[in-house]
Design an enzyme around this catalytic site. Structure first.
Site, PDB file in Angstrom:
ATOM      1  CG  ASP A  13     -10.252  -2.256   1.657  1.00 26.73           C
ATOM      2  OD1 ASP A  13     -10.284  -2.925   2.708  1.00 26.73           O
ATOM      3  OD2 ASP A  13      -9.271  -1.574   1.312  1.00 26.73           O
TER       4      ASP A  13
ATOM      5  CD  GLU B   2      -1.783  -5.388  11.522  1.00 18.93           C
ATOM      6  OE1 GLU B   2      -2.165  -5.322  10.342  1.00 18.93           O
ATOM      7  OE2 GLU B   2      -0.791  -4.774  11.969  1.00 18.93           O
TER       8      GLU B   2
END
Length: 354
Positions: free
Chosen positions: A200, A283
């Site tokens: 997206d 992350e």
């Protein structure tokens, strides 16, 4: 009668007094129950939040969850090709996209495929959060005509009980496992750059030429992220010295998933590097597992002054239900075929009861 007539005012005052007292007591009772309910709600929210926070913080980044939870991955299909062109373009970009079934999935994958086709030497690794290979996703990959690997890797059931679920992690872990196996010989035809790009997001083609400059780990700004609307490394004299991001929460590397890239030879030199199941910290902990410091990071995008990737999101909506009116025939119109396509793409179902 004369008594009531002469004392009607006193009686009225007495009735009003009792009514006021009753009304006040009722209001106090309701307010006390309302505040008690609110306090209970806040208490339960804090308990749940603390429970999930303990879960996040109690799991070290190098912990091997494969011995504690059941992970599953399977290759549904793959297409490879030789490198094209010369110069800086002769590096593969291994573009990892986790995805899941929803009405927006196929159009978003199609849109992303058109971007990736314009960037040479991109190997698209699509990992679905599913227990079975999706023919719809497989069709998009085949039609793209570009090198790809189609994986399935469902989120382990262990994490279904948590409020904050590590979405997309199982797919990224499966992609890392496939990539390590694919790169085990480390020949010049397969070395390249690892990048995590969601289906997206929006990508400027300039990003891909920037990614190929990565020697070990690189970072760059991402737009439409958090309260600041942007997330980026802070660069001074050509070196990363800090981070600009609206959400810190004890993270060492305040970076979005779309805001960094890793050279595959550097990745292979860090065999213990892994992305843990830590919601909101994936992350940071992955980068920490690479054993890097700020001085090891290469700032891209003109010293992090340009934005080449945006964290856009398509408007979410539920699967539709077509109300097929009685008397409308499907055999002699396009509707029969259209309904089948709508079902196949996960857009809608048909209700023919009207």
């Amino acid at each position: 009668g004369i008594f009531f007539f002469r004392n009607r005012h006193a009686l009225g005052v007495s009735v009003m007094h009792h009514y006021t007292t009753f009304s006040t007591s009722l209001t106090q009772f309701l307010l006390s129950r309302y505040f008690a309910f609110c306090a209970l709600f806040v208490f339960l929210f804090l308990v749940i939040a603390t429970y999930n926070r303990d879960y996040v913080d109690s799991m070290p980044p190098d912990r091997d969850l494969s011995k504690e939870i059941e992970e599953y991955a399977e290759v549904c299909g793959s297409l490879t090709s030789d490198l094209e062109g010369t110069g800086p373009e002769r590096f593969w970009i291994y573009f990892v996209t986790p995805t899941y079934v929803r009405p927006q999935q196929i159009p978003e994958l199609i849109r992303l495929s058109h971007t990736l086709k314009l960037a040479k030497n991109v190997h698209w690794i699509v990992a679905e959060d599913s227990t079975s290979c999706s023919p719809q996703t497989a069709e998009v990959l085949r039609r793209s005509g570009m090198p790809y690997t189609h994986l399935i890797s469902p989120m382990p059931a262990y994490f279904e009980r948590f409020l904050r679920k590590p979405k997309g992690v199982s797919g990224r872990r499966a992609a890392l496992q496939w990539l390590r196996h694919h790169l085990k010989d480390l020949d010049s035809q397969r070395a390249g750059i690892l990048y995590f790009g969601d289906d997206d997001n929006t990508f400027d083609l300039k990003l891909f030429s920037e990614l190929r400059k990565t020697m070990s780990v690189s970072m760059f700004p991402v737009g439409l992220v958090g309260d600041y609307g942007i997330s980026s490394p802070v660069v001074k004299d050509g070196r990363v010295v800090d981070f600009l991001d609206s959400w810190a929460d004890s993270r060492k590397f305040l970076v979005d998933m779309a805001g960094f890239a890793v050279a595959t030879d550097f990745l292979m030199s860090r065999p213990s590097a892994i992305m843990p199941y830590l919601p909101g910290h994936e992350e940071d902990r992955f980068l920490q597992s690479l054993d890097i410091e700020l001085e090891d990071i290469l700032p891209l995008a003109d010293n992090c002054t340009q934005v080449y990737v945006w964290h856009t999101k398509t408007l979410e909506r539920d699967r539709g239900v077509i109300q097929h009116p009685k008397g409308w025939r499907t055999l002699d119109t396009n509707l029969g075929s259209l309904y089948e396509v709508a079902r196949y793409l996960g857009l809608s179902d048909v209700n023919a009861s009207r």
